[in-house]
Design an enzyme around this catalytic site. Sequence first.
Site, PDB file in Angstrom:
ATOM      1  N   SER A   1     -33.475  48.274  49.986  1.00 12.34           N
ATOM      2  CA  SER A   1     -33.054  49.680  50.036  1.00 12.34           C
ATOM      3  C   SER A   1     -32.009  49.860  51.129  1.00 12.34           C
ATOM      4  O   SER A   1     -32.289  49.658  52.313  1.00 12.34           O
ATOM      5  CB  SER A   1     -34.263  50.570  50.327  1.00 12.34           C
TER       6      SER A   1
ATOM      7  N   HIS B   1     -32.520  55.422  42.784  1.00 13.41           N
ATOM      8  CA  HIS B   1     -33.782  56.165  42.861  1.00 13.41           C
ATOM      9  C   HIS B   1     -33.461  57.623  43.170  1.00 13.41           C
ATOM     10  O   HIS B   1     -33.090  57.955  44.288  1.00 13.41           O
ATOM     11  CB  HIS B   1     -34.645  55.515  43.966  1.00 13.41           C
TER      12      HIS B   1
ATOM     13  N   HIS C   1     -31.144  48.748  45.839  1.00 13.37           N
ATOM     14  CA  HIS C   1     -31.892  49.996  45.664  1.00 13.37           C
ATOM     15  C   HIS C   1     -31.198  51.106  46.449  1.00 13.37           C
ATOM     16  O   HIS C   1     -31.004  51.000  47.666  1.00 13.37           O
ATOM     17  CB  HIS C   1     -33.332  49.801  46.144  1.00 13.37           C
TER      18      HIS C   1
ATOM     19  N   GLY D   1     -36.838  48.365  52.644  1.00  5.00           N
ATOM     20  CA  GLY D   1     -35.731  48.831  53.473  1.00  5.00           C
ATOM     21  C   GLY D   1     -35.784  48.219  54.852  1.00  5.00           C
ATOM     22  O   GLY D   1     -35.084  47.235  55.146  1.00  5.00           O
ATOM     23  N   SER D   2     -36.664  48.760  55.698  1.00  7.27           N
ATOM     24  CA  SER D   2     -36.726  48.303  57.093  1.00  7.27           C
ATOM     25  C   SER D   2     -37.029  46.819  57.223  1.00  7.27           C
ATOM     26  O   SER D   2     -36.461  46.150  58.094  1.00  7.27           O
ATOM     27  CB  SER D   2     -37.775  49.083  57.880  1.00  7.27           C
TER      28      SER D   2
ATOM     29  N   MET E   1     -44.452  54.891  43.921  1.00 11.37           N
ATOM     30  CA  MET E   1     -44.173  55.079  45.347  1.00 11.37           C
ATOM     31  C   MET E   1     -45.431  54.750  46.150  1.00 11.37           C
ATOM     32  O   MET E   1     -46.529  55.186  45.819  1.00 11.37           O
ATOM     33  CB  MET E   1     -43.770  56.541  45.629  1.00 11.37           C
TER      34      MET E   1
ATOM     35  N   ASP F   1     -42.338  50.860  45.988  1.00 19.29           N
ATOM     36  CA  ASP F   1     -41.351  51.277  46.980  1.00 19.29           C
ATOM     37  C   ASP F   1     -42.020  52.013  48.138  1.00 19.29           C
ATOM     38  O   ASP F   1     -42.671  53.035  47.928  1.00 19.29           O
ATOM     39  CB  ASP F   1     -40.340  52.189  46.264  1.00 19.29           C
TER      40      ASP F   1
ATOM     41  N   ASP G   1     -31.187  55.059  47.438  1.00 22.90           N
ATOM     42  CA  ASP G   1     -32.034  56.246  47.519  1.00 22.90           C
ATOM     43  C   ASP G   1     -31.206  57.508  47.619  1.00 22.90           C
ATOM     44  O   ASP G   1     -30.537  57.750  48.626  1.00 22.90           O
ATOM     45  CB  ASP G   1     -32.939  56.130  48.756  1.00 22.90           C
TER      46      ASP G   1
ATOM     47  N   PHE H   1     -38.296  59.365  53.334  1.00 20.20           N
ATOM     48  CA  PHE H   1     -37.868  58.672  54.549  1.00 20.20           C
ATOM     49  C   PHE H   1     -38.186  57.184  54.449  1.00 20.20           C
ATOM     50  O   PHE H   1     -39.188  56.811  53.844  1.00 20.20           O
ATOM     51  CB  PHE H   1     -38.583  59.242  55.789  1.00 20.20           C
ATOM     52  N   GLY H   2     -37.362  56.388  55.098  1.00 26.98           N
ATOM     53  CA  GLY H   2     -37.666  54.969  55.222  1.00 26.98           C
ATOM     54  C   GLY H   2     -38.603  54.767  56.410  1.00 26.98           C
ATOM     55  O   GLY H   2     -38.868  55.692  57.182  1.00 26.98           O
ATOM     56  N   GLY H   3     -39.120  53.566  56.528  1.00 24.98           N
ATOM     57  CA  GLY H   3     -39.895  53.199  57.718  1.00 24.98           C
ATOM     58  C   GLY H   3     -41.288  53.773  57.803  1.00 24.98           C
ATOM     59  O   GLY H   3     -41.884  53.806  58.878  1.00 24.98           O
TER      60      GLY H   3
ATOM     61  N   MET I   1     -31.251  61.516  47.836  1.00 28.61           N
ATOM     62  CA  MET I   1     -32.161  62.619  48.207  1.00 28.61           C
ATOM     63  C   MET I   1     -31.396  63.929  48.262  1.00 28.61           C
ATOM     64  O   MET I   1     -30.289  63.980  48.807  1.00 28.61           O
ATOM     65  CB  MET I   1     -32.754  62.340  49.590  1.00 28.61           C
TER      66      MET I   1
ATOM     67  N   MET J   1     -34.355  61.015  44.099  1.00 30.84           N
ATOM     68  CA  MET J   1     -35.344  61.928  44.671  1.00 30.84           C
ATOM     69  C   MET J   1     -34.708  63.314  44.660  1.00 30.84           C
ATOM     70  O   MET J   1     -34.332  63.882  45.695  1.00 30.84           O
ATOM     71  CB  MET J   1     -35.730  61.455  46.076  1.00 30.84           C
TER      72      MET J   1
HETATM   73  C1  DX5 Z   1     -38.403  56.353  50.577  1.00 27.09           C
HETATM   74  C2  DX5 Z   1     -37.426  55.522  49.797  1.00 27.09           C
HETATM   75  C3  DX5 Z   1     -37.580  54.059  50.023  1.00 27.09           C
HETATM   76  C4  DX5 Z   1     -37.369  53.609  51.428  1.00 27.09           C
HETATM   77  C5  DX5 Z   1     -38.025  52.266  51.637  1.00 27.09           C
HETATM   78  O1  DX5 Z   1     -38.237  57.662  50.247  1.00 27.09           O
HETATM   79  O2  DX5 Z   1     -37.545  55.758  48.422  1.00 27.09           O
HETATM   80  O3  DX5 Z   1     -36.766  53.333  49.124  1.00 27.09           O
HETATM   81  O4  DX5 Z   1     -36.035  53.537  51.773  1.00 27.09           O
HETATM   82  O5  DX5 Z   1     -37.907  51.938  52.970  1.00 27.09           O
HETATM   83  P1  DX5 Z   1     -39.052  51.144  53.771  1.00 27.09           P
HETATM   84  O6  DX5 Z   1     -39.135  49.789  53.157  1.00 27.09           O
HETATM   85  O7  DX5 Z   1     -38.535  51.138  55.154  1.00 27.09           O
HETATM   86  O8  DX5 Z   1     -40.330  51.928  53.595  1.00 27.09           O
HETATM   87 ZN    ZN Z   2     -36.535  54.336  46.962  1.00 27.81          ZN
END
Ligand code: DX5
Ligand code: ZN
Length: 221
Positions: A8, A66, A33, A197-198, A137, A175, A35, A143-145, A37, A68
């Site tokens: 991501s 993706h 991937h 992602g992270s 999900m 994800d 994202d 958010f990531g992380g 939003m 959102m």
């Molecule tokens: C969250 C996103 C994910 C996110 C994953 O809303 O859809 O794709 O970036 O990041 P990590 O792996 O850091 O949870």
């Molecule tokens: Zn995603």
Amino acid sequence: MKTILAPSILAADFGKLADSVREVADAGAEYIHIDVMDGMFVPSISLGMPVIQSIRSCTDKVFDVHMMVEEPGRYAEAMKKAGADLLCVHQEACRHLNRTIRQIHSLGMRAGVALNPATPVSMLESVLEQVDMILLMSVDPGFGGQEFIPYTLKKVHQLRERLEYLGLEKDIEVDGGINLGNVKQILTAGANIIVTGSAVYHGDVAANVCAFMKEFEEFQK
Ligand code: DX5
Ligand code: ZN
């Protein structure tokens, strides 16, 4: 089914996004991937068509977008033009899910449907045959992380069992909060596309991609 890594880019440095895309593609990731939003379906705003279009020339890997976004069908055509290969919409964000899936297919993209952690997999029963991928999900999107929500593992298992019972070979993507410590459990439960992602973009990116690919080896069919 093939096991696929989908890094991501939300966790990448947007100041050098093109390099960040090339880095994971060169290291062997098969999907990118992305994202998107809208600040409505989820609290945050990330990126949209112009950014996707500008990184399209970096790689011919699959752009896994993706959405959102509320009523994502409004943007399906623009996303196709920007370079999306696979458009994934949330069941919770589509009033007419059947129409949106058909619209994505008619534009020549693969269609995915995503479910939030608290939405049961039974919500997709009517469209399982129609979709190319189901995205489960494992964190609340936005958010990531964030930390992986353990009960979502059961949903992966339930969905794979249901697909097998129906004789359907569909991709299950998971994800949110996935790292080298929990990825094996998620694959064992029945997922075959892993978004991360992270765990990819923090640290040595190429080494992180390789470490995930190594975990995938025993699941490769
Ligand atoms: C969250 C996103 C994910 C996110 C994953 O809303 O859809 O794709 O970036 O990041 P990590 O792996 O850091 O949870
Ligand atoms: Zn995603």
